[in-house]
Structures are given as structure tokens and as C-alpha cells.
Design a protein around this motif. Sequence first.
Motif, PDB file in Angstrom:
ATOM      1  N   ASN A  81       0.855  -1.180   0.000  1.00  0.00           N
ATOM      2  CA  ASN A  81       0.000   0.000   0.000  1.00  0.00           C
ATOM      3  C   ASN A  81       0.891   1.230   0.000  1.00  0.00           C
ATOM      4  O   ASN A  81       1.978   1.217   0.577  1.00  0.00           O
ATOM      5  N   GLY A  82       0.419   2.285  -0.607  1.00  0.00           N
ATOM      6  CA  GLY A  82       1.190   3.516  -0.581  1.00  0.00           C
ATOM      7  C   GLY A  82       0.415   4.673  -1.158  1.00  0.00           C
ATOM      8  O   GLY A  82      -0.348   4.506  -2.112  1.00  0.00           O
ATOM      9  N   VAL A  83       0.580   5.833  -0.545  1.00  0.00           N
ATOM     10  CA  VAL A  83       0.054   7.093  -1.082  1.00  0.00           C
ATOM     11  C   VAL A  83       1.173   8.098  -0.997  1.00  0.00           C
ATOM     12  O   VAL A  83       1.811   8.257   0.048  1.00  0.00           O
ATOM     13  N   GLU A  84       1.412   8.748  -2.112  1.00  0.00           N
ATOM     14  CA  GLU A  84       2.511   9.699  -2.210  1.00  0.00           C
ATOM     15  C   GLU A  84       2.032  10.919  -2.983  1.00  0.00           C
ATOM     16  O   GLU A  84       1.298  10.782  -3.967  1.00  0.00           O
ATOM     17  N   ILE A  85       2.432  12.077  -2.536  1.00  0.00           N
ATOM     18  CA  ILE A  85       2.139  13.322  -3.243  1.00  0.00           C
ATOM     19  C   ILE A  85       3.470  13.924  -3.657  1.00  0.00           C
ATOM     20  O   ILE A  85       4.322  14.193  -2.810  1.00  0.00           O
ATOM     21  N   ASN A  86       3.646  14.083  -4.963  1.00  0.00           N
ATOM     22  CA  ASN A  86       4.876  14.660  -5.508  1.00  0.00           C
ATOM     23  C   ASN A  86       4.578  16.037  -6.053  1.00  0.00           C
ATOM     24  O   ASN A  86       3.531  16.270  -6.662  1.00  0.00           O
ATOM     25  N   LYS A 118       1.372   3.414   4.240  1.00  0.00           N
ATOM     26  CA  LYS A 118       2.380   2.562   3.606  1.00  0.00           C
ATOM     27  C   LYS A 118       2.626   1.302   4.429  1.00  0.00           C
ATOM     28  O   LYS A 118       2.843   0.227   3.882  1.00  0.00           O
ATOM     29  N   ASN A 119       2.569   1.426   5.735  1.00  0.00           N
ATOM     30  CA  ASN A 119       2.811   0.292   6.626  1.00  0.00           C
ATOM     31  C   ASN A 119       1.553  -0.513   6.933  1.00  0.00           C
ATOM     32  O   ASN A 119       1.601  -1.465   7.696  1.00  0.00           O
ATOM     33  N   SER A 120       0.432  -0.126   6.334  1.00  0.00           N
ATOM     34  CA  SER A 120      -0.838  -0.812   6.579  1.00  0.00           C
ATOM     35  C   SER A 120      -0.850  -2.189   5.927  1.00  0.00           C
ATOM     36  O   SER A 120      -0.497  -2.345   4.768  1.00  0.00           O
ATOM     37  N   PRO A 121      -1.297  -3.215   6.665  1.00  0.00           N
ATOM     38  CA  PRO A 121      -1.372  -4.568   6.090  1.00  0.00           C
ATOM     39  C   PRO A 121      -2.683  -4.818   5.335  1.00  0.00           C
ATOM     40  O   PRO A 121      -2.932  -5.926   4.886  1.00  0.00           O
ATOM     41  N   LEU A 137       0.450  18.891  -8.737  1.00  0.00           N
ATOM     42  CA  LEU A 137       0.858  17.813  -7.835  1.00  0.00           C
ATOM     43  C   LEU A 137       0.546  16.481  -8.508  1.00  0.00           C
ATOM     44  O   LEU A 137      -0.437  16.373  -9.235  1.00  0.00           O
ATOM     45  N   ASP A 138       1.365  15.486  -8.258  1.00  0.00           N
ATOM     46  CA  ASP A 138       1.047  14.132  -8.707  1.00  0.00           C
ATOM     47  C   ASP A 138       0.629  13.324  -7.488  1.00  0.00           C
ATOM     48  O   ASP A 138       1.375  13.230  -6.512  1.00  0.00           O
ATOM     49  N   LEU A 139      -0.550  12.744  -7.554  1.00  0.00           N
ATOM     50  CA  LEU A 139      -1.050  11.848  -6.521  1.00  0.00           C
ATOM     51  C   LEU A 139      -0.802  10.432  -7.021  1.00  0.00           C
ATOM     52  O   LEU A 139      -1.355  10.021  -8.042  1.00  0.00           O
ATOM     53  N   LEU A 140       0.068   9.704  -6.338  1.00  0.00           N
ATOM     54  CA  LEU A 140       0.408   8.328  -6.699  1.00  0.00           C
ATOM     55  C   LEU A 140      -0.086   7.411  -5.595  1.00  0.00           C
ATOM     56  O   LEU A 140       0.099   7.713  -4.419  1.00  0.00           O
ATOM     57  N   PHE A 141      -0.700   6.310  -5.980  1.00  0.00           N
ATOM     58  CA  PHE A 141      -1.052   5.373  -4.942  1.00  0.00           C
ATOM     59  C   PHE A 141      -1.097   3.945  -5.435  1.00  0.00           C
ATOM     60  O   PHE A 141      -1.208   3.690  -6.632  1.00  0.00           O
ATOM     61  N   SER A 142      -0.922   3.053  -4.475  1.00  0.00           N
ATOM     62  CA  SER A 142      -0.916   1.628  -4.716  1.00  0.00           C
ATOM     63  C   SER A 142      -1.759   0.976  -3.633  1.00  0.00           C
ATOM     64  O   SER A 142      -1.661   1.340  -2.470  1.00  0.00           O
ATOM     65  N   LEU A 143      -2.567   0.044  -4.058  1.00  0.00           N
ATOM     66  CA  LEU A 143      -3.425  -0.676  -3.120  1.00  0.00           C
ATOM     67  C   LEU A 143      -3.159  -2.162  -3.263  1.00  0.00           C
ATOM     68  O   LEU A 143      -3.312  -2.725  -4.362  1.00  0.00           O
ATOM     69  N   ALA A 144      -2.756  -2.792  -2.176  1.00  0.00           N
ATOM     70  CA  ALA A 144      -2.538  -4.238  -2.186  1.00  0.00           C
ATOM     71  C   ALA A 144      -3.884  -4.919  -2.395  1.00  0.00           C
ATOM     72  O   ALA A 144      -4.883  -4.569  -1.761  1.00  0.00           O
ATOM     73  N   ILE A 145      -3.917  -5.879  -3.330  1.00  0.00           N
ATOM     74  CA  ILE A 145      -5.161  -6.568  -3.644  1.00  0.00           C
ATOM     75  C   ILE A 145      -4.985  -8.072  -3.470  1.00  0.00           C
ATOM     76  O   ILE A 145      -3.888  -8.583  -3.413  1.00  0.00           O
TER      77      ILE A 145
END
Length: 169
Positions: A22-27, A43-46, A159-167
Motif C-alpha cells: 500500500n502507498g500514497v505519495e504526493i509529488n 504505507k505500513n498498513s497490512p 501535484l502528482d497523486l500516486l497510490f498503490s493498493l494491495a489486492i
Amino acid sequence: MKNTIAILLLIISPVMFFAQQNGVEINGWTNVNTFKCTNINFKNSPTIYSFTGNQLPNLQLQVNDFDCKNRMMTADFRKTLHSDKYPVLTIKFLNFTKTGANRFSANVEVKMMTVTRKYNIEFSEYKNSLVGNKRLKFSDFNIVPPKKMGGMVYVKDELDLLFSLAIKD
């Protein structure tokens, strides 16, 4: 040629950075540098997310959990988003559709402070994660980008909003 390389980096870099987590990032960018603020607790969320049925994700992110790897930049980021008055940034999935092999499209509602905006975001599946990014603007949320040193150093509106979700597999 430079534009092609920049587009490829925008597509590839989130996939490589967020693989299997998981991850959320703002660039963002200033006139002299770049910055990257990552939500450490998310990011540390399971948590493993599901995109089937009617239970689409609704992410509640604490603004104070964002870390820009620079104490002054982190404080400015939190101040700009008024984390004392508006401690939560929300990303709510309204719909989610498969558009091709390992490709998806989602309508997402982003709420910062008192302003809510809807965006269409393309996602790719990579190593048990859905990875997407969207270019936003401070001005979309009625936020004036910060300036320092009497305006000699300023943050650009984009801004770039980047995110990833574990599935699930």
C-alpha cells in the motif's frame, strides 16, 4: 523525445515504487527543487483491498501522517493543507471497471479540506497491487501554493497523486 521519456517515467515509476504494498505519495515541484510526501502509516498498513461487489475502498488518510523527508518541508505541507483544522484527506472510489488485461479505470472522489473533486484514474495491476496516478492542482482545492523568501522560492500549482493498493490474488 524528452516528453516521451517523462511520460514513460510517470507511468513506470509508480509501478516500481509501490510494487506489492500500500502507498500514497504526493509529488510536487518548486522553482528550484522537487518534493515527495509519503503517508507513512498507510504505507505500513497490512490492509488488502477488494474491488468486487459494492464495497469499494474509501481511504481516510491523516494529513499529519505524511512525511516529506525534510522537517521544514513536512511542516509546510501540513500547514498548507491546514492539518490542524482538516486532519483527514479522503480518497473514495465511486466506481471501478476493468478496461483490459491488467488495466482498470476508476472514478475517484478526492476531498482535501472542504473541497471535493472527482477524477477518472487509470490503474495497472502489478504484483498483487493496483497502481495509479493522477495529476492534480492545488488550485483544484482552492489552495494557494506556498511561497518562501518573499516569493523567490515558490511551489508550482501541479501535484502528482500516486497510490498503490494491495489486492487479493
